[in-house]
Design a protein around this motif. Structure first.
Motif, mmCIF file in Angstrom:
data_model
loop_
_atom_site.group_PDB
_atom_site.id
_atom_site.type_symbol
_atom_site.label_atom_id
_atom_site.label_comp_id
_atom_site.label_asym_id
_atom_site.label_seq_id
_atom_site.Cartn_x
_atom_site.Cartn_y
_atom_site.Cartn_z
ATOM 1 N N LYS A 46 -6.877 -3.605 6.756
ATOM 2 C CA LYS A 46 -6.782 -2.179 7.046
ATOM 3 C C LYS A 46 -5.470 -1.630 6.486
ATOM 4 C CE LYS A 46 -6.630 1.103 10.799
ATOM 5 N NZ LYS A 46 -6.488 1.334 12.216
ATOM 6 N N ASP A 47 -5.505 -0.436 5.944
ATOM 7 C CA ASP A 47 -4.375 0.284 5.349
ATOM 8 C C ASP A 47 -3.853 -0.325 4.055
ATOM 9 O OD1 ASP A 47 -4.465 2.180 7.366
ATOM 10 O OD2 ASP A 47 -2.944 1.185 8.586
ATOM 11 N N ALA A 75 -3.802 11.156 0.176
ATOM 12 C CA ALA A 75 -4.170 10.037 1.044
ATOM 13 C C ALA A 75 -3.080 8.969 1.063
ATOM 14 C CB ALA A 75 -5.498 9.440 0.604
ATOM 15 N N VAL A 76 -2.481 8.688 -0.099
ATOM 16 C CA VAL A 76 -1.400 7.696 -0.178
ATOM 17 C C VAL A 76 -0.179 8.190 0.587
ATOM 18 C CG1 VAL A 76 0.201 6.536 -1.753
ATOM 19 C CG2 VAL A 76 -2.225 6.701 -2.340
ATOM 20 N N LYS A 82 1.640 6.509 3.895
ATOM 21 C CA LYS A 82 3.073 6.202 3.997
ATOM 22 C C LYS A 82 3.667 6.813 5.267
ATOM 23 C CE LYS A 82 4.102 5.686 -0.906
ATOM 24 N NZ LYS A 82 4.771 6.273 -2.078
ATOM 25 N N LEU A 83 3.306 8.057 5.573
ATOM 26 C CA LEU A 83 3.800 8.707 6.785
ATOM 27 C C LEU A 83 3.311 7.990 8.041
ATOM 28 C CD1 LEU A 83 3.377 12.474 5.817
ATOM 29 C CD2 LEU A 83 5.514 11.202 6.032
ATOM 30 N N LYS A 84 2.060 7.568 8.024
ATOM 31 C CA LYS A 84 1.487 6.849 9.166
ATOM 32 C C LYS A 84 2.214 5.529 9.386
ATOM 33 C CE LYS A 84 -2.820 4.653 10.582
ATOM 34 N NZ LYS A 84 -4.141 4.234 10.116
ATOM 35 N N ARG A 89 8.477 3.215 13.422
ATOM 36 C CA ARG A 89 9.417 3.843 14.356
ATOM 37 C C ARG A 89 8.998 3.576 15.799
ATOM 38 N NH1 ARG A 89 9.199 8.349 16.978
ATOM 39 N NH2 ARG A 89 7.468 9.195 15.794
ATOM 40 N N VAL A 90 7.712 3.694 16.075
ATOM 41 C CA VAL A 90 7.204 3.439 17.425
ATOM 42 C C VAL A 90 7.410 1.973 17.807
ATOM 43 C CG1 VAL A 90 5.078 3.347 18.808
ATOM 44 C CG2 VAL A 90 5.566 5.348 17.416
ATOM 45 N N ALA A 91 7.176 1.059 16.861
ATOM 46 C CA ALA A 91 7.364 -0.371 17.134
ATOM 47 C C ALA A 91 8.831 -0.676 17.450
ATOM 48 C CB ALA A 91 6.894 -1.199 15.942
#
Length: 148
Positions: free
Chosen positions: A15-16, A43-44, A48-50, A56-58
């Motif tokens: 995925k990703d 989409a790319v 990258k933003l995702k 950051r969340v991790a």
């Protein structure tokens, strides 16, 4: 054709991932079944933003887990056991009992499956390792006293 995978696809990628696929396979299988999207500039960039947001969340979760581990290191849970002649205990203290006592005494909801210890069969202070994050392990003091 370049495709961004939305799910893990066997023999293609995870995925990703951005993969190169044959035009026919990409159009007829990956895009049609919703397994991927065409790798356009938008989409790319979105990918990258995702990924940046997930990183950051991790990091925030890791910092919270380290903070919680430090807080847990200073705490102590007190349990009482029945003791017979010669200081021999009846039964053992399990991780389930430790988790329940931590919830009552400290207000922490600890998972009994993430505690690493042998059943406690003696009185005194015991250090129990609790996995609070895949990369962080905390130590909790468990004080076992005689129940009179």
């Amino acid at each position: 054709m370049k495709v961004i995978l939305l799910q893990d696809v066997k023999n293609v990628g995870k995925k990703d991932d951005i993969v190169e696929a044959n035009d026919g396979y990409a159009r007829n299988v990956l895009l049609r079944k919703g397994l991927g999207v065409e790798a356009s500039k938008k989409a790319v960039n979105d990918l990258k933003l995702k990924k940046a947001n997930e990183d950051r969340v991790a990091k925030e979760k890791l910092l919270e887990a380290k903070k919680f581990a430090e807080e847990l290191r200073e705490k102590e849970v007190i349990l009482k056991m029945k003791v017979g002649e010669g200081g021999r205990t009846f039964g053992a203290v399990s991780t389930k009992e430790i988790a329940e006592a931590a919830k009552k005494q400290l207000g922490y909801d600890l998972d009994k499956k993430k505690m690493h210890t042998e059943p406690i069969k003696t009185l005194g202070v015991h250090n129990i390792e609790v996995k609070v994050h895949p990369k962080v392990t905390a130590t909790l003091k468990v004080k076992v006293q005689e129940d009179k």
